[in-house]
Design a protein around this motif. Structure first.
Motif, PDB file in Angstrom:
ATOM      1  N   VAL A 104      -0.804 -11.003  11.878  1.00  0.00           N
ATOM      2  CA  VAL A 104      -1.282 -10.333  10.652  1.00  0.00           C
ATOM      3  C   VAL A 104      -1.364  -9.735  10.768  1.00  0.00           C
ATOM      4  O   VAL A 104      -0.339  -8.493  10.315  1.00  0.00           O
ATOM      5  CB  VAL A 104      -2.828 -11.161  10.171  1.00  0.00           C
ATOM      6  N   VAL A 106       2.615  -9.821  -0.456  1.00  0.00           N
ATOM      7  CA  VAL A 106       1.201  -8.680   0.495  1.00  0.00           C
ATOM      8  C   VAL A 106       1.417  -7.749   1.106  1.00  0.00           C
ATOM      9  O   VAL A 106       2.706  -6.979   1.788  1.00  0.00           O
ATOM     10  CB  VAL A 106       0.228  -9.322   1.212  1.00  0.00           C
ATOM     11  N   ARG A 146      -4.461   1.642   5.789  1.00  0.00           N
ATOM     12  CA  ARG A 146      -6.024   1.213   5.917  1.00  0.00           C
ATOM     13  C   ARG A 146      -5.972  -0.116   7.227  1.00  0.00           C
ATOM     14  O   ARG A 146      -5.779  -0.303   6.521  1.00  0.00           O
ATOM     15  CB  ARG A 146      -6.426   1.525   4.556  1.00  0.00           C
ATOM     16  N   GLU A 147      -8.003   0.701   7.273  1.00  0.00           N
ATOM     17  CA  GLU A 147      -8.148  -0.302   8.126  1.00  0.00           C
ATOM     18  C   GLU A 147      -9.952  -1.097   7.384  1.00  0.00           C
ATOM     19  O   GLU A 147     -10.212  -0.379   6.638  1.00  0.00           O
ATOM     20  CB  GLU A 147      -8.498   0.451   9.131  1.00  0.00           C
ATOM     21  N   GLY A 148      -9.922  -2.771   7.872  1.00  0.00           N
ATOM     22  CA  GLY A 148     -11.461  -2.111   7.094  1.00  0.00           C
ATOM     23  C   GLY A 148     -11.786  -2.884   6.504  1.00  0.00           C
ATOM     24  O   GLY A 148     -12.460  -3.292   5.939  1.00  0.00           O
ATOM     25  N   GLY A 149     -10.719  -3.473   6.394  1.00  0.00           N
ATOM     26  CA  GLY A 149     -10.438  -4.583   4.810  1.00  0.00           C
ATOM     27  C   GLY A 149     -10.095  -4.303   3.492  1.00  0.00           C
ATOM     28  O   GLY A 149     -10.579  -2.953   3.049  1.00  0.00           O
ATOM     29  N   MET A 178       4.641  -7.311   3.257  1.00  0.00           N
ATOM     30  CA  MET A 178       4.507  -8.318   4.043  1.00  0.00           C
ATOM     31  C   MET A 178       4.801  -9.504   3.552  1.00  0.00           C
ATOM     32  O   MET A 178       4.018  -9.995   3.033  1.00  0.00           O
ATOM     33  CB  MET A 178       3.387  -7.963   5.153  1.00  0.00           C
ATOM     34  N   ILE A 235       1.627 -14.863   5.127  1.00  0.00           N
ATOM     35  CA  ILE A 235       1.761 -16.233   6.072  1.00  0.00           C
ATOM     36  C   ILE A 235       1.330 -17.791   5.201  1.00  0.00           C
ATOM     37  O   ILE A 235       0.086 -17.440   5.087  1.00  0.00           O
ATOM     38  CB  ILE A 235       1.049 -16.058   7.374  1.00  0.00           C
ATOM     39  N   ARG A 282     -12.708 -16.107  12.575  1.00  0.00           N
ATOM     40  CA  ARG A 282     -12.580 -15.752  11.027  1.00  0.00           C
ATOM     41  C   ARG A 282     -12.007 -17.017   9.561  1.00  0.00           C
ATOM     42  O   ARG A 282     -10.885 -17.235   9.926  1.00  0.00           O
ATOM     43  CB  ARG A 282     -12.746 -14.543  10.808  1.00  0.00           C
ATOM     44  N   LYS A 293     -12.246 -17.873   5.570  1.00  0.00           N
ATOM     45  CA  LYS A 293     -12.696 -17.962   4.225  1.00  0.00           C
ATOM     46  C   LYS A 293     -12.089 -19.296   3.441  1.00  0.00           C
ATOM     47  O   LYS A 293     -11.611 -20.091   3.646  1.00  0.00           O
ATOM     48  CB  LYS A 293     -11.704 -16.784   3.877  1.00  0.00           C
ATOM     49  N   GLU A 352      -8.665 -14.154  -0.971  1.00  0.00           N
ATOM     50  CA  GLU A 352      -7.065 -13.069  -0.115  1.00  0.00           C
ATOM     51  C   GLU A 352      -7.658 -12.270   1.300  1.00  0.00           C
ATOM     52  O   GLU A 352      -7.086 -12.374   2.126  1.00  0.00           O
ATOM     53  CB  GLU A 352      -6.556 -11.856  -1.145  1.00  0.00           C
ATOM     54  N   GLY A 359      -9.821 -11.383   4.228  1.00  0.00           N
ATOM     55  CA  GLY A 359     -10.873 -12.418   5.243  1.00  0.00           C
ATOM     56  C   GLY A 359     -12.153 -11.847   5.918  1.00  0.00           C
ATOM     57  O   GLY A 359     -12.474 -11.968   6.829  1.00  0.00           O
TER      58      GLY A 359
HETATM   59  P1  ADP Z   1      -7.078  -5.082   7.326  1.00  0.00           P
HETATM   60  O1  ADP Z   1      -6.874  -4.025   8.677  1.00  0.00           O
HETATM   61  O2  ADP Z   1      -8.049  -4.374   6.381  1.00  0.00           O
HETATM   62  O3  ADP Z   1      -8.314  -5.772   8.030  1.00  0.00           O
HETATM   63  P2  ADP Z   1      -5.082  -6.937   7.369  1.00  0.00           P
HETATM   64  O4  ADP Z   1      -3.697  -6.737   7.142  1.00  0.00           O
HETATM   65  O5  ADP Z   1      -5.650  -7.848   8.834  1.00  0.00           O
HETATM   66  O6  ADP Z   1      -5.859  -5.369   6.980  1.00  0.00           O
HETATM   67  O7  ADP Z   1      -5.440  -7.944   5.993  1.00  0.00           O
HETATM   68  C1  ADP Z   1      -6.445  -8.214   5.784  1.00  0.00           C
HETATM   69  C2  ADP Z   1      -6.595  -9.868   5.723  1.00  0.00           C
HETATM   70  O8  ADP Z   1      -5.302  -9.968   4.189  1.00  0.00           O
HETATM   71  C3  ADP Z   1      -6.067 -10.814   6.564  1.00  0.00           C
HETATM   72  O9  ADP Z   1      -7.411 -10.695   7.623  1.00  0.00           O
HETATM   73  C4  ADP Z   1      -5.530 -11.607   5.633  1.00  0.00           C
HETATM   74  O10 ADP Z   1      -6.215 -12.988   5.683  1.00  0.00           O
HETATM   75  C5  ADP Z   1      -5.168 -11.378   4.705  1.00  0.00           C
HETATM   76  N1  ADP Z   1      -3.451 -10.682   5.529  1.00  0.00           N
HETATM   77  C6  ADP Z   1      -2.948 -10.224   5.421  1.00  0.00           C
HETATM   78  N2  ADP Z   1      -1.633 -10.067   6.196  1.00  0.00           N
HETATM   79  C7  ADP Z   1      -1.451 -11.320   5.503  1.00  0.00           C
HETATM   80  C8  ADP Z   1      -0.309 -12.578   5.396  1.00  0.00           C
HETATM   81  N3  ADP Z   1       0.760 -11.676   5.911  1.00  0.00           N
HETATM   82  N4  ADP Z   1      -0.273 -13.633   5.138  1.00  0.00           N
HETATM   83  C9  ADP Z   1      -1.155 -14.513   4.930  1.00  0.00           C
HETATM   84  N5  ADP Z   1      -2.651 -13.336   4.414  1.00  0.00           N
HETATM   85  C10 ADP Z   1      -2.688 -12.421   5.213  1.00  0.00           C
END
Ligand code: ADP
Ligand code: MG
Length: 511
Positions: free
Chosen positions: A148, A399, A404-407, A434, A437, A487, A489, A494, A496
């Motif tokens: 991810v 997606v 950015r980080e942190g959700g 992206m 998955i 983790r 959800k 969407e 996590g």
């Molecule tokens: P952040 O840096 O905000 O944590 P992520 O890339 O981890 O960003 O995305 C946040 C959440 O979105 C992930 O924890 C996952 O649940 C969901 N997610 C992100 N990319 C994908 C993907 N390619 N397929 C399915 N779920 C995704």
């Protein structure tokens, strides 16, 4: 066991709820309560804690996928250490993100300023976490592990994750055998999980690598944190693990990002040792060996120019940073996209540049975890991605992510075309697109704020890694895998993030 996790009777659910709640509170598997749980003035002394959201059972997770992710971690650590050393590549990435992204632009400016005067510290600490989901094309096809994202800053939950594994192990021994749909003792496959100790060991390695303080002051570690942190016990567990070592003793202080300039200074002279002046102990000064950032990863921590000055102040100091600006930039989603984007057969892959043995098993293993990620620029791949992202049907499998980080920052599926329309096209290159998955269906029950929610869930595995390296000599001084995080959800959500309130803590039952 016909069905796993089993359905429980109302009586059994109530019992499990009680047992989990008390185990969590007794063992620090906790967070500070959200404001929604108590009235504004109910806890003026800040003495309340509440169990983190948890699954009643460890979720089933394919063993082959788990083993692969764990095995790949040291290669991933090396990969990101190498990317951090390639300033030219990162400069190009920052340029491609473009100056519409103020945050990345400012961050890079910090690096450029320090580069100009010269870095005094070449050693770096990475506490990484590589996040994955299991991907299944259709029922019956073999599950594959797909990445991810890769986190290079403030990777959280390592402190609570080993505790969660302990909790599920405890329940497997004491509670599950008593259920009507009983799970016999010793039948669940619960992998060992030393995430808290593993991450602390990484910090300790950097602390030792710093060497003898040259100012004559005792050396220390700073945890650089945010105000009002609810996930504080996750961080505290790492501190407590650090205190388990007899020698060397590792003094740890928590410092707010907003108080860097008030509480630290640089020693006189050319070596720029970072000095910490604990406000509570005016008689003491420490030389900071390691700055471990659990903050500073998003614009919220930089409300004004003085916050950027504070980051610059740290970056130019002799403390070992976790992470440096370069390592933070290496963790952007743009870098992940560049690594992933397929190249024409004639040109060498970017991955091959950092893992020179291109055809080796470990390099192809890393590549096998990639999912399609596209730029949104004017390259051939970018033009194709723009078509997908603006098409109301095609966009449903994707997606869209900013740097950015942190959700809470991503844009999912059908929301993508309208979102892109709402921003200037010139800003599109700062996003990546992206492929989603699609994990196999799993059921579980989540205990959140005292309530049980049973239903379909989606699990995300994170594997921790620790790495200490030298930017100048390019030597890797320490490289280890450091436990895991699961983790989970609800499958209607969407995002996590556990801290963001969407996901919950879980552990793996390998199947
Ligand atoms: P952040 O840096 O905000 O944590 P992520 O890339 O981890 O960003 O995305 C946040 C959440 O979105 C992930 O924890 C996952 O649940 C969901 N997610 C992100 N990319 C994908 C993907 N390619 N397929 C399915 N779920 C995704
Ligand atoms: Mg994430």
């Amino acid at each position: 066991m016909s069905e796993y996790p089993p359905e429980t009777t109302p009586g059994e659910s109530g019992r499990l709820k009680g047992v989990i709640k008390d185990w969590a509170l007794a063992n620090g598997l906790t967070v500070r309560p959200p404001p929604s749980l108590h009235s504004a003035n109910a806890d003026p002394a800040g003495i309340l804690a509440t169990p983190v959201s948890l699954t009643l059972f460890p979720s089933p997770f394919p063993r082959a996928c788990f083993d692969q992710a764990a095995t790949f971690q040291k290669t991933y650590n090396k990969l990101y250490a190498s990317i951090s050393q390639d300033e030219e590549f990162l400069a190009r990435v920052v340029k491609e993100i473009g100056d519409s992204d103020d945050f990345i632009t400012e961050l890079w400016r910090v690096h450029l300023r320090v580069k100009e005067e010269g870095y005094v510290q070449h050693k770096c600490l990475g506490l990484f976490r590589s996040d994955y989901m299991v991907h299944q094309d259709g029922a019956g096809s073999a599950p594959k592990i797909k990445q991810v994202e890769f986190n290079t800053i403030a990777s959280s939950f390592g402190g609570l994750s080993s505790q969660t594994s302990q909790l599920h192990k405890y329940l497997a021994s004491t509670e599950y055998p008593l259920l009507e749909k009983s799970i016999k003792r010793g039948t669940l496959q619960l992998p060992a999980n030393g995430s808290a100790g593993g991450l602390a060991a990484g910090i300790r390695h950097a602390f030792v690598e710093y060497g003898t303080p040259s100012t004559g002051y005792q050396k220390c570690v700073i945890f650089l944190v945010q105000g009002g942190e609810r996930n504080i016990f996750d961080q505290r567990h790492l501190e407590y693990e650090l205190q388990k070592y007899e020698e060397p003793q590792v003094p740890v202080f928590r410092l707010l990002f907003s108080e860097i300039l008030q509480c630290t200074s640089l020693a006189d002279g050319l070596r720029r040792q970072l000095l910490y002046h604990p406000p509570e102990f005016p008689a003491h000064t420490f030389e900071v060996a390691v700055v471990y950032m659990r903050s500073g990863y998003g614009p919220g921590d930089y409300p004004d120019q003085s916050a950027w000055e504070a980051r610059y102040h740290l970056e130019r100091s002799a403390a070992i940073k976790c992470p440096t600006v370069l390592t933070q930039v290496a963790g952007t989603k743009k870098v992940q996209q560049v690594l992933t984007t397929p190249k024409p057969p004639s040109s060498p892959s970017i991955l091959g540049r950092y893992l020179p043995d291109e055809d080796s098993a470990s390099t192809s293993s890393v590549r096998s975890t990639f999912t399609n990620i596209y730029p949104l620029d004017e390259t051939t791949a970018g033009v194709k991605a723009r078509q997908i992202a603006t098409d109301p049907e095609l966009c449903k499998g994707y997606v869209l992510k900013p740097q950015r980080e942190g959700g809470g920052n991503n844009i999912y599926r059908s929301a993508i075309p309208a979102f892109l329309k709402s921003i200037p096209e010139a800003h599109w290159p700062s996003y990546i697109l992206m492929e989603l998955i699609t994990p196999p269906a799993v059921k579980n029950t989540i205990l959140r704020n005292g309530n049980l929610e049973r239903g379909g869930v989606i699990c995300e595995l994170g594997v921790y890694g620790t790495c200490v390296w030298d930017q100048q000599s390019k030597n890797i001084l320490h490289n280890a895998q450091a436990g895991y995080l699961l983790r989970t959800k609800g499958d209607q959500s969407e995002e996590g993030g556990v801290a963001a309130g969407f996901g919950c803590m879980d552990s793996c039952n390998l199947v």
